[in-house]
Design a protein around this motif. Structure first.
Motif, PDB file in Angstrom:
ATOM      1  N   GLN A 174      -3.004   2.802 -22.618  1.00 17.17           N
ATOM      2  CA  GLN A 174      -4.757   1.799 -22.886  1.00 17.17           C
ATOM      3  C   GLN A 174      -5.518   3.432 -23.721  1.00 17.17           C
ATOM      4  OE1 GLN A 174      -6.041  -0.576 -22.371  1.00 17.17           O
ATOM      5  NE2 GLN A 174      -3.879  -2.029 -21.598  1.00 17.17           N
ATOM      6  N   LYS A 175      -4.573   3.324 -24.820  1.00 21.57           N
ATOM      7  CA  LYS A 175      -5.386   4.370 -25.383  1.00 21.57           C
ATOM      8  C   LYS A 175      -4.956   3.755 -27.215  1.00 21.57           C
ATOM      9  CE  LYS A 175      -2.455   8.409 -25.030  1.00 21.57           C
ATOM     10  NZ  LYS A 175      -2.526   9.467 -24.870  1.00 21.57           N
ATOM     11  N   ALA A 176      -5.715   4.621 -28.006  1.00 18.47           N
ATOM     12  CA  ALA A 176      -5.908   4.805 -29.579  1.00 18.47           C
ATOM     13  C   ALA A 176      -3.945   5.432 -30.016  1.00 18.47           C
ATOM     14  CB  ALA A 176      -6.173   4.902 -30.756  1.00 18.47           C
ATOM     15  N   ALA A 177      -3.922   4.888 -30.694  1.00 22.53           N
ATOM     16  CA  ALA A 177      -2.478   5.642 -31.415  1.00 22.53           C
ATOM     17  C   ALA A 177      -2.234   5.597 -32.436  1.00 22.53           C
ATOM     18  CB  ALA A 177      -1.030   4.284 -30.796  1.00 22.53           C
ATOM     19  N   TYR A 178      -3.359   4.736 -33.005  1.00 22.92           N
ATOM     20  CA  TYR A 178      -2.805   5.544 -34.505  1.00 22.92           C
ATOM     21  C   TYR A 178      -3.726   6.101 -35.056  1.00 22.92           C
ATOM     22  CZ  TYR A 178       1.016   2.380 -34.389  1.00 22.92           C
ATOM     23  OH  TYR A 178       2.618   2.616 -33.285  1.00 22.92           O
ATOM     24  N   VAL A 179      -5.652   5.626 -35.019  1.00 26.63           N
ATOM     25  CA  VAL A 179      -6.500   6.008 -35.572  1.00 26.63           C
ATOM     26  C   VAL A 179      -6.848   7.568 -34.774  1.00 26.63           C
ATOM     27  CG1 VAL A 179      -8.743   5.264 -35.542  1.00 26.63           C
ATOM     28  CG2 VAL A 179      -7.308   3.946 -35.984  1.00 26.63           C
ATOM     29  N   THR A 180      -7.116   7.794 -35.461  1.00 22.51           N
ATOM     30  CA  THR A 180      -7.572   9.430 -35.226  1.00 22.51           C
ATOM     31  C   THR A 180      -9.026   9.660 -34.845  1.00 22.51           C
ATOM     32  OG1 THR A 180      -8.202  10.429 -37.477  1.00 22.51           O
ATOM     33  CG2 THR A 180      -5.490  10.510 -36.508  1.00 22.51           C
ATOM     34  N   ALA A 181      -9.613  10.498 -34.241  1.00 19.24           N
ATOM     35  CA  ALA A 181     -11.314  10.919 -33.567  1.00 19.24           C
ATOM     36  C   ALA A 181     -11.835  11.518 -34.391  1.00 19.24           C
ATOM     37  CB  ALA A 181     -10.921  11.420 -32.520  1.00 19.24           C
ATOM     38  N   ALA A 182     -13.164  10.753 -34.891  1.00 23.63           N
ATOM     39  CA  ALA A 182     -13.306  11.200 -35.949  1.00 23.63           C
ATOM     40  C   ALA A 182     -15.382  10.600 -35.889  1.00 23.63           C
ATOM     41  CB  ALA A 182     -13.268  10.342 -36.818  1.00 23.63           C
ATOM     42  N   GLN A 183     -16.129  11.575 -36.321  1.00 25.90           N
ATOM     43  CA  GLN A 183     -17.762  10.884 -36.389  1.00 25.90           C
ATOM     44  C   GLN A 183     -17.950   9.712 -36.454  1.00 25.90           C
ATOM     45  OE1 GLN A 183     -19.450  13.933 -38.830  1.00 25.90           O
ATOM     46  NE2 GLN A 183     -20.184  15.498 -37.248  1.00 25.90           N
ATOM     47  N   ARG A 184     -18.401   8.937 -35.369  1.00 25.64           N
ATOM     48  CA  ARG A 184     -18.648   7.656 -35.139  1.00 25.64           C
ATOM     49  C   ARG A 184     -18.126   7.361 -35.030  1.00 25.64           C
ATOM     50  NH1 ARG A 184     -21.332  10.297 -39.465  1.00 25.64           N
ATOM     51  NH2 ARG A 184     -19.863   9.305 -40.847  1.00 25.64           N
ATOM     52  N   THR A 185     -16.844   6.760 -34.690  1.00 25.76           N
ATOM     53  CA  THR A 185     -15.731   5.993 -34.209  1.00 25.76           C
ATOM     54  C   THR A 185     -16.059   6.118 -33.079  1.00 25.76           C
ATOM     55  OG1 THR A 185     -14.179   7.270 -36.280  1.00 25.76           O
ATOM     56  CG2 THR A 185     -13.161   6.337 -34.625  1.00 25.76           C
ATOM     57  N   PHE A 186     -15.585   5.050 -32.501  1.00 27.15           N
ATOM     58  CA  PHE A 186     -15.194   5.438 -30.652  1.00 27.15           C
ATOM     59  C   PHE A 186     -14.651   3.906 -30.688  1.00 27.15           C
ATOM     60  CE2 PHE A 186     -19.800   5.910 -32.963  1.00 27.15           C
ATOM     61  CZ  PHE A 186     -20.155   6.578 -31.852  1.00 27.15           C
ATOM     62  N   PHE A 187     -13.700   4.085 -29.915  1.00 31.92           N
ATOM     63  CA  PHE A 187     -12.584   3.272 -28.877  1.00 31.92           C
ATOM     64  C   PHE A 187     -12.742   2.644 -28.087  1.00 31.92           C
ATOM     65  CE2 PHE A 187     -11.718   7.721 -31.354  1.00 31.92           C
ATOM     66  CZ  PHE A 187     -10.073   6.717 -32.249  1.00 31.92           C
ATOM     67  N   PHE A 188     -12.406   0.794 -27.875  1.00 28.93           N
ATOM     68  CA  PHE A 188     -12.961   0.375 -26.719  1.00 28.93           C
ATOM     69  C   PHE A 188     -11.617  -0.099 -26.635  1.00 28.93           C
ATOM     70  CE2 PHE A 188     -16.718   1.090 -29.647  1.00 28.93           C
ATOM     71  CZ  PHE A 188     -17.793   1.420 -28.462  1.00 28.93           C
ATOM     72  N   PRO A 189     -11.222  -0.573 -25.070  1.00 31.75           N
ATOM     73  CA  PRO A 189     -10.645  -1.740 -24.691  1.00 31.75           C
ATOM     74  C   PRO A 189     -10.664  -2.686 -25.208  1.00 31.75           C
ATOM     75  CG  PRO A 189     -10.901   0.208 -23.008  1.00 31.75           C
ATOM     76  CD  PRO A 189     -11.972  -0.358 -23.842  1.00 31.75           C
ATOM     77  N   GLN A 190      -9.457  -3.552 -25.933  1.00 29.72           N
ATOM     78  CA  GLN A 190      -9.833  -5.087 -26.765  1.00 29.72           C
ATOM     79  C   GLN A 190     -10.724  -5.859 -25.918  1.00 29.72           C
ATOM     80  OE1 GLN A 190      -5.603  -6.079 -27.682  1.00 29.72           O
ATOM     81  NE2 GLN A 190      -5.107  -6.392 -25.987  1.00 29.72           N
ATOM     82  N   THR A 191     -10.758  -5.360 -24.513  1.00 27.14           N
ATOM     83  CA  THR A 191     -11.660  -6.510 -23.209  1.00 27.14           C
ATOM     84  C   THR A 191     -12.425  -6.705 -23.620  1.00 27.14           C
ATOM     85  OG1 THR A 191     -10.747  -4.935 -22.069  1.00 27.14           O
ATOM     86  CG2 THR A 191      -9.470  -7.190 -21.877  1.00 27.14           C
ATOM     87  N   ASP A 192     -13.924  -5.006 -24.675  1.00 26.43           N
ATOM     88  CA  ASP A 192     -15.029  -4.825 -24.123  1.00 26.43           C
ATOM     89  C   ASP A 192     -15.815  -5.679 -25.315  1.00 26.43           C
ATOM     90  OD1 ASP A 192     -14.957  -3.412 -21.766  1.00 26.43           O
ATOM     91  OD2 ASP A 192     -14.496  -1.249 -22.569  1.00 26.43           O
ATOM     92  N   VAL A 193     -15.364  -6.982 -25.854  1.00 24.24           N
ATOM     93  CA  VAL A 193     -16.239  -7.377 -26.472  1.00 24.24           C
ATOM     94  C   VAL A 193     -17.209  -7.797 -26.744  1.00 24.24           C
ATOM     95  CG1 VAL A 193     -16.220  -9.939 -27.321  1.00 24.24           C
ATOM     96  CG2 VAL A 193     -14.140  -9.036 -26.901  1.00 24.24           C
ATOM     97  N   ALA A 194     -18.097  -7.641 -25.435  1.00 21.60           N
ATOM     98  CA  ALA A 194     -19.734  -7.748 -25.418  1.00 21.60           C
ATOM     99  C   ALA A 194     -20.012  -6.399 -25.408  1.00 21.60           C
ATOM    100  CB  ALA A 194     -19.304  -8.368 -23.565  1.00 21.60           C
ATOM    101  N   LYS A 195     -19.622  -5.325 -24.717  1.00 23.20           N
ATOM    102  CA  LYS A 195     -20.298  -3.727 -25.431  1.00 23.20           C
ATOM    103  C   LYS A 195     -19.557  -4.273 -27.325  1.00 23.20           C
ATOM    104  CE  LYS A 195     -19.255   1.030 -23.760  1.00 23.20           C
ATOM    105  NZ  LYS A 195     -18.645   1.990 -22.792  1.00 23.20           N
ATOM    106  N   MET A 196     -19.084  -3.835 -27.361  1.00 20.44           N
ATOM    107  CA  MET A 196     -19.054  -3.989 -29.408  1.00 20.44           C
ATOM    108  C   MET A 196     -19.989  -4.642 -29.803  1.00 20.44           C
ATOM    109  SD  MET A 196     -14.905  -3.237 -29.369  1.00 20.44           S
ATOM    110  CE  MET A 196     -14.548  -4.526 -28.931  1.00 20.44           C
ATOM    111  N   ALA A 197     -19.550  -5.990 -29.412  1.00 19.70           N
ATOM    112  CA  ALA A 197     -21.012  -6.764 -29.519  1.00 19.70           C
ATOM    113  C   ALA A 197     -22.232  -6.659 -29.516  1.00 19.70           C
ATOM    114  CB  ALA A 197     -20.803  -8.693 -29.454  1.00 19.70           C
ATOM    115  N   SER A 198     -22.813  -5.381 -28.049  1.00 18.68           N
ATOM    116  CA  SER A 198     -24.091  -5.187 -27.801  1.00 18.68           C
ATOM    117  C   SER A 198     -24.570  -4.121 -29.020  1.00 18.68           C
ATOM    118  CB  SER A 198     -24.228  -4.775 -26.590  1.00 18.68           C
ATOM    119  OG  SER A 198     -23.690  -3.852 -26.019  1.00 18.68           O
ATOM    120  N   ILE A 199     -23.809  -2.914 -29.262  1.00 17.51           N
ATOM    121  CA  ILE A 199     -23.963  -2.073 -30.341  1.00 17.51           C
ATOM    122  C   ILE A 199     -23.913  -2.389 -31.514  1.00 17.51           C
ATOM    123  CG2 ILE A 199     -22.346  -0.099 -31.162  1.00 17.51           C
ATOM    124  CD1 ILE A 199     -21.442   0.362 -28.710  1.00 17.51           C
TER     125      ILE A 199
END
Length: 217
Positions: free
Chosen positions: A38-63
């Motif tokens: 349960q973590k990102a495997a391909y996209v690397t960390a960077a500024q203004r890059t945020f990671f979410f479990p795919q179940t966090d639909v409401a959180k991504m939409a609220s941002i």
């Protein structure tokens, strides 16, 4: 700010570089991941890059909904997670869909029948009962699609998200008419590509011919 809704995939690192070249400091990537671990495997960390479990639909939409300014939302492939987020966006903002192929062909019954050509179907025919059942089911789904009857909730969410998209940028221009006809996309088409297939980790020169085979991922 340009918000990017993206799965944890190898293409996204390159996409982030390209968008930062044209709009430095104005891109925020919301990257969702699933499966194990349960973590990102391909996209690397960077500024203004945020990671979410795919179940966090409401959180991504609220941002996106709560952001001070949103110039556009870029959707990197319209899978089930992305469709649910798009359908939860309540503010008026341009939404750009960048299809990856599977979110067009696999999700649309009227295109599924065209995925396999004669030689492939002859191979599949060795398992005739399975092929017959698949074809019969696909034909029923095509009829329901053309009658605008969507019994599957995820399928309804997918077409609702397509209606919310303002722009669409398929990799191949020839796909524009396919998306217009089979996905009923009503917006405008743009051009965008993540890069040519040999751009990463390959310093050799290439000459492309009509006999080349394009291999994804």
């Amino acid at each position: 700010m340009i918000f990017h809704l993206a799965p944890d995939d190898k293409f996204i690192n390159r996409a982030r570089e390209l968008f930062e070249l044209v709009a430095p400091g104005h891109n925020t990537f919301l990257v969702y991941y699933g499966g194990f671990p349960q973590k990102a495997a391909y996209v690397t960390a960077a500024q203004r890059t945020f990671f979410f479990p795919q179940t966090d639909v409401a959180k991504m939409a609220s941002i996106i909904n709560d952001a001070e300014t949103v110039d556009a939302v870029i959707v990197h492939s319209l899978n089930g997670v992305a469709a649910d987020v798009v359908n939860s966006i309540s503010r008026d903002t341009p939404i750009v869909w960048l299809p990856w192929g599977y979110d067009v062909y696999d999700a649309t019954p009227s295109l599924q029948l065209r995925l396999f050509q004669r030689r492939t179907l002859n191979y599949v025919a060795r398992h005739l009962p399975h092929r017959t059942a698949w074809c019969a089911g696909a034909m029923v789904r095509v009829v329901l699609q053309r009658l605008n009857i969507h019994r599957n909730a995820q399928y309804r969410s997918y077409f609702r998200a397509i209606r919310a998209c303002t722009f669409c940028a398929p990799v191949f221009p020839t796909e524009a008419q396919i998306i217009r006809t089979h996905c009923r996309f009503k917006g405008r088409f743009l051009r965008f590509t993540y890069d040519w297939y040999g751009a990463e980790n390959d310093e050799k020169s290439h000459s492309e011919t009509r006999d080349d085979i394009l291999v994804g991922n």
